[in-house]
Design a protein around this motif. Structure first.
Motif, PDB file in Angstrom:
ATOM      1  N   PRO A 177      -7.190 -22.193  -6.532  1.00  0.00           N
ATOM      2  CA  PRO A 177      -6.583 -23.526  -6.532  1.00  0.00           C
ATOM      3  C   PRO A 177      -5.110 -23.486  -6.113  1.00  0.00           C
ATOM      4  CG  PRO A 177      -7.779 -23.132  -8.576  1.00  0.00           C
ATOM      5  CD  PRO A 177      -7.679 -21.821  -7.873  1.00  0.00           C
ATOM      6  N   THR A 178      -4.483 -22.305  -6.194  1.00  0.00           N
ATOM      7  CA  THR A 178      -3.076 -22.128  -5.820  1.00  0.00           C
ATOM      8  C   THR A 178      -2.968 -20.982  -4.822  1.00  0.00           C
ATOM      9  OG1 THR A 178      -2.786 -20.661  -7.733  1.00  0.00           O
ATOM     10  CG2 THR A 178      -2.230 -22.987  -8.028  1.00  0.00           C
ATOM     11  N   PRO A 179      -3.407 -21.195  -3.573  1.00  0.00           N
ATOM     12  CA  PRO A 179      -3.486 -20.094  -2.614  1.00  0.00           C
ATOM     13  C   PRO A 179      -2.166 -19.417  -2.284  1.00  0.00           C
ATOM     14  CG  PRO A 179      -3.884 -22.210  -1.547  1.00  0.00           C
ATOM     15  CD  PRO A 179      -3.916 -22.458  -3.013  1.00  0.00           C
ATOM     16  N   ASP A 180      -1.057 -20.173  -2.240  1.00  0.00           N
ATOM     17  CA  ASP A 180       0.215 -19.534  -1.896  1.00  0.00           C
ATOM     18  C   ASP A 180       0.647 -18.552  -2.974  1.00  0.00           C
ATOM     19  OD1 ASP A 180       0.516 -21.749  -3.568  1.00  0.00           O
ATOM     20  OD2 ASP A 180       2.566 -22.141  -2.904  1.00  0.00           O
ATOM     21  N   LEU A 181       0.499 -18.933  -4.247  1.00  0.00           N
ATOM     22  CA  LEU A 181       0.851 -18.049  -5.358  1.00  0.00           C
ATOM     23  C   LEU A 181      -0.089 -16.850  -5.417  1.00  0.00           C
ATOM     24  CD1 LEU A 181       2.973 -18.049  -7.643  1.00  0.00           C
ATOM     25  CD2 LEU A 181       1.228 -19.032  -9.118  1.00  0.00           C
ATOM     26  N   THR A 182      -1.387 -17.103  -5.255  1.00  0.00           N
ATOM     27  CA  THR A 182      -2.380 -16.030  -5.305  1.00  0.00           C
ATOM     28  C   THR A 182      -2.182 -15.044  -4.160  1.00  0.00           C
ATOM     29  OG1 THR A 182      -3.994 -17.469  -6.395  1.00  0.00           O
ATOM     30  CG2 THR A 182      -4.851 -15.526  -5.258  1.00  0.00           C
ATOM     31  N   ALA A 183      -1.849 -15.554  -2.975  1.00  0.00           N
ATOM     32  CA  ALA A 183      -1.621 -14.673  -1.823  1.00  0.00           C
ATOM     33  C   ALA A 183      -0.467 -13.719  -2.082  1.00  0.00           C
ATOM     34  CB  ALA A 183      -1.347 -15.496  -0.569  1.00  0.00           C
ATOM     35  N   ARG A 184       0.541 -14.190  -2.782  1.00  0.00           N
ATOM     36  CA  ARG A 184       1.676 -13.327  -3.091  1.00  0.00           C
ATOM     37  C   ARG A 184       1.252 -12.165  -3.979  1.00  0.00           C
ATOM     38  NH1 ARG A 184       5.677 -18.381  -4.445  1.00  0.00           N
ATOM     39  NH2 ARG A 184       6.103 -19.015  -2.293  1.00  0.00           N
ATOM     40  N   GLY A 185       0.490 -12.495  -5.046  1.00  0.00           N
ATOM     41  CA  GLY A 185       0.023 -11.437  -5.936  1.00  0.00           C
ATOM     42  C   GLY A 185      -0.895 -10.456  -5.232  1.00  0.00           C
ATOM     43  N   LEU A 186      -1.844 -10.988  -4.449  1.00  0.00           N
ATOM     44  CA  LEU A 186      -2.769 -10.131  -3.711  1.00  0.00           C
ATOM     45  C   LEU A 186      -2.034  -9.231  -2.723  1.00  0.00           C
ATOM     46  CD1 LEU A 186      -5.742 -12.546  -2.923  1.00  0.00           C
ATOM     47  CD2 LEU A 186      -5.952 -10.293  -3.976  1.00  0.00           C
ATOM     48  N   SER A 187      -1.085  -9.778  -2.009  1.00  0.00           N
ATOM     49  CA  SER A 187      -0.364  -8.988  -1.013  1.00  0.00           C
ATOM     50  C   SER A 187       0.403  -7.853  -1.677  1.00  0.00           C
ATOM     51  CB  SER A 187       0.574  -9.866  -0.190  1.00  0.00           C
ATOM     52  OG  SER A 187       1.577 -10.444  -0.993  1.00  0.00           O
ATOM     53  N   GLU A 188       0.998  -8.104  -2.843  1.00  0.00           N
ATOM     54  CA  GLU A 188       1.726  -7.044  -3.536  1.00  0.00           C
ATOM     55  C   GLU A 188       0.792  -5.894  -3.909  1.00  0.00           C
ATOM     56  OE1 GLU A 188       4.775  -6.603  -3.807  1.00  0.00           O
ATOM     57  OE2 GLU A 188       5.702  -8.554  -3.475  1.00  0.00           O
ATOM     58  N   LEU A 189      -0.398  -6.234  -4.398  1.00  0.00           N
ATOM     59  CA  LEU A 189      -1.354  -5.186  -4.772  1.00  0.00           C
ATOM     60  C   LEU A 189      -1.838  -4.413  -3.554  1.00  0.00           C
ATOM     61  CD1 LEU A 189      -3.508  -7.038  -7.465  1.00  0.00           C
ATOM     62  CD2 LEU A 189      -1.580  -5.489  -7.820  1.00  0.00           C
ATOM     63  N   LEU A 190      -2.085  -5.119  -2.456  1.00  0.00           N
ATOM     64  CA  LEU A 190      -2.560  -4.456  -1.241  1.00  0.00           C
ATOM     65  C   LEU A 190      -1.461  -3.603  -0.614  1.00  0.00           C
ATOM     66  CD1 LEU A 190      -4.661  -7.348   0.336  1.00  0.00           C
ATOM     67  CD2 LEU A 190      -5.508  -5.332  -0.868  1.00  0.00           C
ATOM     68  N   PHE A 191      -0.227  -4.121  -0.596  1.00  0.00           N
ATOM     69  CA  PHE A 191       0.894  -3.336  -0.079  1.00  0.00           C
ATOM     70  C   PHE A 191       1.051  -2.060  -0.898  1.00  0.00           C
ATOM     71  CE2 PHE A 191       3.361  -7.332   1.514  1.00  0.00           C
ATOM     72  CZ  PHE A 191       2.412  -7.490   2.518  1.00  0.00           C
ATOM     73  N   ASN A 192       0.957  -2.192  -2.209  1.00  0.00           N
ATOM     74  CA  ASN A 192       1.095  -1.034  -3.088  1.00  0.00           C
ATOM     75  C   ASN A 192       0.011   0.000  -2.806  1.00  0.00           C
ATOM     76  OD1 ASN A 192       2.378   0.147  -5.684  1.00  0.00           O
ATOM     77  ND2 ASN A 192       0.194   0.149  -6.147  1.00  0.00           N
ATOM     78  N   ALA A 193      -1.227  -0.486  -2.604  1.00  0.00           N
ATOM     79  CA  ALA A 193      -2.343   0.425  -2.343  1.00  0.00           C
ATOM     80  C   ALA A 193      -2.136   1.194  -1.037  1.00  0.00           C
ATOM     81  CB  ALA A 193      -3.656  -0.355  -2.297  1.00  0.00           C
ATOM     82  N   ILE A 194      -1.552   0.538  -0.036  1.00  0.00           N
ATOM     83  CA  ILE A 194      -1.308   1.195   1.252  1.00  0.00           C
ATOM     84  C   ILE A 194      -0.093   2.111   1.179  1.00  0.00           C
ATOM     85  CG2 ILE A 194      -0.648   0.833   3.670  1.00  0.00           C
ATOM     86  CD1 ILE A 194      -2.277  -1.794   3.556  1.00  0.00           C
ATOM     87  N   GLU A 195       1.043   1.563   0.740  1.00  0.00           N
ATOM     88  CA  GLU A 195       2.302   2.307   0.768  1.00  0.00           C
ATOM     89  C   GLU A 195       2.319   3.457  -0.241  1.00  0.00           C
ATOM     90  OE1 GLU A 195       5.116  -0.631  -0.246  1.00  0.00           O
ATOM     91  OE2 GLU A 195       4.763  -1.857   1.518  1.00  0.00           O
ATOM     92  N   HIS A 196       2.168   3.091  -1.518  1.00  0.00           N
ATOM     93  CA  HIS A 196       2.284   4.092  -2.576  1.00  0.00           C
ATOM     94  C   HIS A 196       0.994   4.878  -2.771  1.00  0.00           C
ATOM     95  CE1 HIS A 196       6.052   2.208  -3.256  1.00  0.00           C
ATOM     96  NE2 HIS A 196       5.568   1.129  -3.851  1.00  0.00           N
ATOM     97  N   GLY A 197      -0.139   4.243  -2.427  1.00  0.00           N
ATOM     98  CA  GLY A 197      -1.421   4.929  -2.568  1.00  0.00           C
ATOM     99  C   GLY A 197      -1.743   5.789  -1.369  1.00  0.00           C
ATOM    100  N   ASN A 198      -2.270   5.179  -0.317  1.00  0.00           N
ATOM    101  CA  ASN A 198      -2.739   5.945   0.839  1.00  0.00           C
ATOM    102  C   ASN A 198      -1.640   6.714   1.563  1.00  0.00           C
ATOM    103  OD1 ASN A 198      -5.260   4.980   0.283  1.00  0.00           O
ATOM    104  ND2 ASN A 198      -5.415   3.631   2.045  1.00  0.00           N
ATOM    105  N   LEU A 199      -0.467   6.109   1.722  1.00  0.00           N
ATOM    106  CA  LEU A 199       0.605   6.761   2.484  1.00  0.00           C
ATOM    107  C   LEU A 199       1.544   7.580   1.607  1.00  0.00           C
ATOM    108  CD1 LEU A 199       1.521   3.918   5.016  1.00  0.00           C
ATOM    109  CD2 LEU A 199      -0.141   5.770   5.257  1.00  0.00           C
ATOM    110  N   GLU A 200       1.381   7.481   0.292  1.00  0.00           N
ATOM    111  CA  GLU A 200       2.134   8.295  -0.677  1.00  0.00           C
ATOM    112  C   GLU A 200       3.646   8.176  -0.508  1.00  0.00           C
ATOM    113  OE1 GLU A 200       0.626  12.281  -0.782  1.00  0.00           O
ATOM    114  OE2 GLU A 200      -1.458  11.648  -0.978  1.00  0.00           O
ATOM    115  N   ILE A 201       4.111   6.950  -0.273  1.00  0.00           N
ATOM    116  CA  ILE A 201       5.548   6.687  -0.221  1.00  0.00           C
ATOM    117  C   ILE A 201       5.989   6.298  -1.623  1.00  0.00           C
ATOM    118  CG2 ILE A 201       7.398   5.295   0.784  1.00  0.00           C
ATOM    119  CD1 ILE A 201       5.593   4.806   3.200  1.00  0.00           C
TER     120      ILE A 201
END
Length: 319
Positions: A177-201
């Motif tokens: 119901p609040t896509p802009d707010l939800t997109a922010r939370g989702l993007s943070e989790l996905l960025f974290n999974a890529i940067e700190h997870g897969n790329l180990e930064i």
């Protein structure tokens, strides 16, 4: 922080304290940004209404005489031409209640007074990334992806890049119901999974890269490294009668998520790293990490406390 060769975003800065406004403007301009300063919310609102496409990021003082920063924030988020502008709130009080109030009002970032220049610039860089997410959200909104995703019962998505993370976050957020707010939370989790997870930064390393405008170069370099290039982030989605359930898994060794979820708001928001997960926890609610930290689950739907809170809304008078 060295200036980028790329064109910089335009910042609307509002603060009734001339000294603080001057310092904020100089810090931003030295980093290559264009600053549009105002000492009152009324003057800033007049400019926004007349020039809705000329502001990329807004920095608002929360407490001001006359119309407050929170009231101006409400007006921005209710205006269809302005609602996707990332807003940074300057404040002297940053407890969980205040952070929640700002998030519900549409402010994704907090800057405590007196601010530290390096932290401010790191927040500006994060807001720049949100500008790109905003463009994805607008595209997804036009395509009405939420209607198609609503037909899905089970699905799995695989992503590797930051660009793919933004695209997927914007698309999946359409079920909320609040896509802009939800997109922010989702993007943070996905960025974290890529940067700190897969790329180990690591968090410290990312802070150094962001402040030296070298983050994207490092991400690109690691994407081409044989050690990391085949790693992917999996996003599993399952729908039941009342909610969409998400599980995000990366192929890294994990991280210490306890510090991000359990830190005080004033502590975590004054650090250049770790803020994304803490804020995602406030936005999405009830994040559950596995022991290692390379898998996180959450739900978006009717049982979400944030959805209920947002539906109740904040009563802010229009300027």
């Amino acid at each position: 922080m060295k200036a980028s060769t790329k064109s910089k975003r335009r910042i609307l800065a509002v603060d009734d304290d001339d000294v603080n406004l001057t310092i904020l403007a100089k810090t931003s301009e030295d980093a290559g940004y264009k600053v549009i300063p105002f000492t009152s919310s009324e003057a800033a609102w007049s400019y926004l209404v007349q020039h809705p496409r000329e502001v990329d990021i807004a920095v608002l003082d929360k407490m001001m005489p006359g119309v407050s920063g929170m009231e101006l924030l409400g007006c921005i988020k209710r205006n269809p031409l302005l609602k996707y502008i990332p807003v940074i709130l300057q404040t002297g009080d940053v407890g969980l209640t205040q952070m929640r109030e700002g998030l519900e009002g549409g402010a994704y970032y907090y800057l405590t007074k007196p601010f530290h220049p390096e932290i401010f610039l790191a927040i500006l860089k994060a807001a720049e990334n949100e500008c790109i997410l905003r463009e994805e959200l607008l595209a997804q909104e036009n395509l009405k992806q939420g209607k198609f995703l609503g037909l899905m019962r089970d699905g799995e998505f695989h992503i590797k890049t930051i660009a793919e993370a933004r695209l997927l976050a914007a698309a999946l957020a359409q079920v909320s119901p609040t896509p802009d707010l939800t997109a922010r939370g989702l993007s943070e989790l996905l960025f974290n999974a890529i940067e700190h997870g897969n790329l180990e930064i690591g968090g410290k390393k990312k802070s150094e890269l962001v402040l030296n405008d070298a983050w994207m170069q490092e991400v690109s370099a690691r994407m081409d490294d044989s050690q990391y290039q085949n790693r992917k982030v999996k996003v599993r989605v399952q729908k039941n009668l009342s909610a969409f359930h998400f599980v995000i898994t990366d192929e890294g060794s994990g991280f210490n998520w306890h510090d991000c979820l359990n830190a005080s708001a004033s502590g975590i928001l004054n650090q250049p790293n770790g803020r994304g997960i803490a804020i995602a926890n406030q936005v999405l609610h009830n994040l559950h990490y596995n022991k290692e930290g390379n898998e996180v689950s959450f739900a978006i739907g009717e049982e979400s406390d944030m959805v209920v809170s947002l539906q109740q809304g904040m009563q802010i008078n229009t300027l």
